[in-house]
Design an enzyme around this catalytic site. Structure first.
Site, PDB file in Angstrom:
ATOM      1  N   TYR A 159      40.064  10.605  67.909  1.00 53.05           N
ATOM      2  CA  TYR A 159      40.083   9.190  67.516  1.00 53.05           C
ATOM      3  C   TYR A 159      38.758   8.841  66.828  1.00 53.05           C
ATOM      4  O   TYR A 159      38.060   7.893  67.223  1.00 53.05           O
ATOM      5  CB  TYR A 159      40.264   8.280  68.731  1.00 53.05           C
TER       6      TYR A 159
ATOM      7  N   PHE B 197      51.512   2.797  72.497  1.00 54.06           N
ATOM      8  CA  PHE B 197      52.084   1.763  71.625  1.00 54.06           C
ATOM      9  C   PHE B 197      52.796   0.686  72.473  1.00 54.06           C
ATOM     10  O   PHE B 197      53.928   0.294  72.177  1.00 54.06           O
ATOM     11  CB  PHE B 197      53.050   2.342  70.581  1.00 54.06           C
TER      12      PHE B 197
ATOM     13  N   LEU C 180      52.411  -2.356  72.553  1.00 58.11           N
ATOM     14  CA  LEU C 180      52.704  -3.558  71.761  1.00 58.11           C
ATOM     15  C   LEU C 180      53.394  -3.198  70.445  1.00 58.11           C
ATOM     16  O   LEU C 180      53.576  -4.048  69.580  1.00 58.11           O
ATOM     17  CB  LEU C 180      51.410  -4.335  71.482  1.00 58.11           C
TER      18      LEU C 180
ATOM     19  N   PHE D  32      50.792   0.213  63.398  1.00 59.12           N
ATOM     20  CA  PHE D  32      51.449   0.833  62.240  1.00 59.12           C
ATOM     21  C   PHE D  32      52.635  -0.019  61.790  1.00 59.12           C
ATOM     22  O   PHE D  32      53.347  -0.587  62.612  1.00 59.12           O
ATOM     23  CB  PHE D  32      51.916   2.247  62.585  1.00 59.12           C
TER      24      PHE D  32
ATOM     25  N   LEU E 185      56.782   0.578  62.804  1.00 54.91           N
ATOM     26  CA  LEU E 185      57.314   0.389  64.155  1.00 54.91           C
ATOM     27  C   LEU E 185      57.417  -1.100  64.441  1.00 54.91           C
ATOM     28  O   LEU E 185      56.569  -1.875  64.009  1.00 54.91           O
ATOM     29  CB  LEU E 185      56.389   1.059  65.181  1.00 54.91           C
TER      30      LEU E 185
END
Ligand code: NAP
Length: 300
Positions: free
Chosen positions: A56, A208, A210, A214, A217
């Site tokens: 990351y 993910f 929430l 990106f 989605l």
């Protein structure tokens, strides 16, 4: 709607943690000074579970800058199975020797001798990178390497990411403490894996939660049903979506990602929020099926 103390905590391996932790992936896109403020504030608010990865970008450096020396109560969870690449962004790094090298890299950049939990990010299932050629490695040989690292005291617990229920069952004898798969109120392709986690006392840590940052989605906070019930209950749409996850299974621990201090406070407060029956029933009906095949590579 406010829940008592016991609801707010869940088991991650042999420790209890606040059920709302923090996902550090968004920090690689933040101004470093702002990212450090977010990390400080997260810990001040009671967050004791931070999810990161060597891949990351600057996340591990920011965590070290903000929080080292680490409090004994802080669980820093990282993942192995991929590495950054100059042109591809991420590539798989699934071989046992590569897993070991990734653990060593995390120890170095976080400046610690011990990682609370290391998730093995498998690369068989979308979304994201898929292993091909000699990167297709059997799960048992990967687990053997992680068990060796645990025996050496370099890692505390072994977790899994991007796995099927069959893979989870295969790995359970290694002593699996958590599973990270993509899952949220709109995207529920791994309900069977969640059920297995709940049954086996394994923490379910959906990524993910929430809907990610990106654009391909579905965003939980943009969904009209989520927005309507949040307004009725006087909470934010993000809180409503996250609270559904906590209420849906007691095995769930959350790691929402944010660069925003107000969003951070909103998210942490969810540890003590329970949806009412009306919202729960409406949200239960929302699943749009799995988007596991979606190409989640374009920032929203
Ligand atoms: N195991 C794996 O393979 C894997 C894969 C991906 C991610 N992860 C982990 O899962 C964590 C969570 O995933 P994620 O960060 O990609 O996605 P996410 O938590 O689903 O969503 C993050 C997005 O939601 C926004 N957001 C956060 N809190 C909000 C709030 N209260 N109100 C409105 N918007 C809000 C963020 O924007 P703002 O910054 O503006 O708040 C960001 O755009 C990651 O940080 C990472 O640690 C694991």
């Amino acid at each position: 709607m406010t829940k008592p103390h016991a609801y707010a905590y869940g088991k991650l391996g042999d420790r209890h943690v606040l059920r709302v932790g923090f996902g550090a992936m968004q920090l690689e896109h933040a101004d470093p000074a702002d990212a450090v403020k977010v990390l400080h504030r997260a810990v001040e608010l009671g967050v004791d579970h931070i999810d990161t990865a060597q891949f990351y970008g600057t996340a591990n450096d920011l965590i070290r800058t903000a929080l080292h020396p680490y409090a004994d109560s802080l669980r820093i969870v990282t993942k192995v199975g991929a590495v950054t690449h100059p042109t591809e962004r991420l590539v798989t790094a699934q071989k046992p020797a590569q897993l070991r090298a990734s653990v060593e890299a995390n120890l170095r950049t976080l400046d610690t001798e011990h990682l609370a939990v290391v998730n093995l990010r498998r690369a068989d299932l979308p979304p994201g990178i898929i292993a091909t050629g000699d990167q297709v490695v059997d799960l048992d040989s990967q687990l053997a390497e992680l068990i060796a690292l645990r025996d050496e005291g370099k890692i505390g617990g072994i977790g899994l990411s991007h796995v099927s229920r069959t893979q989870l069952r295969q790995a359970l004898p290694a002593g699996i403490v958590c599973v990270q798969n993509m899952y949220n109120v709109l995207t529920r392709g791994h309900e069977d894996v969640l059920a297995e986690c709940a049954e086996r006392g394994v923490a379910w840590v959906p990524y993910f939660p929430l809907g990610s940052a990106f654009d391909r989605l579905p965003s939980v906070t943009d969904h009209p049903v989520v927005i309507a019930h949040a307004a009725r209950l006087g909470i934010s749409p993000a809180q409503a979506g996250l609270a559904w996850l906590l209420g849906h299974s007691p095995a769930t621990l959350l790691i929402p990602g944010t660069r925003n201090l107000a969003h951070l406070a909103d998210n942490v407060a969810v540890a003590r929020i329970e949806l009412d029956q009306e919202a729960t029933t409406a949200f239960d009906a929302l699943a749009q099926d799995t988007l596991a095949g979606a190409d989640a590579n374009r920032p929203r």
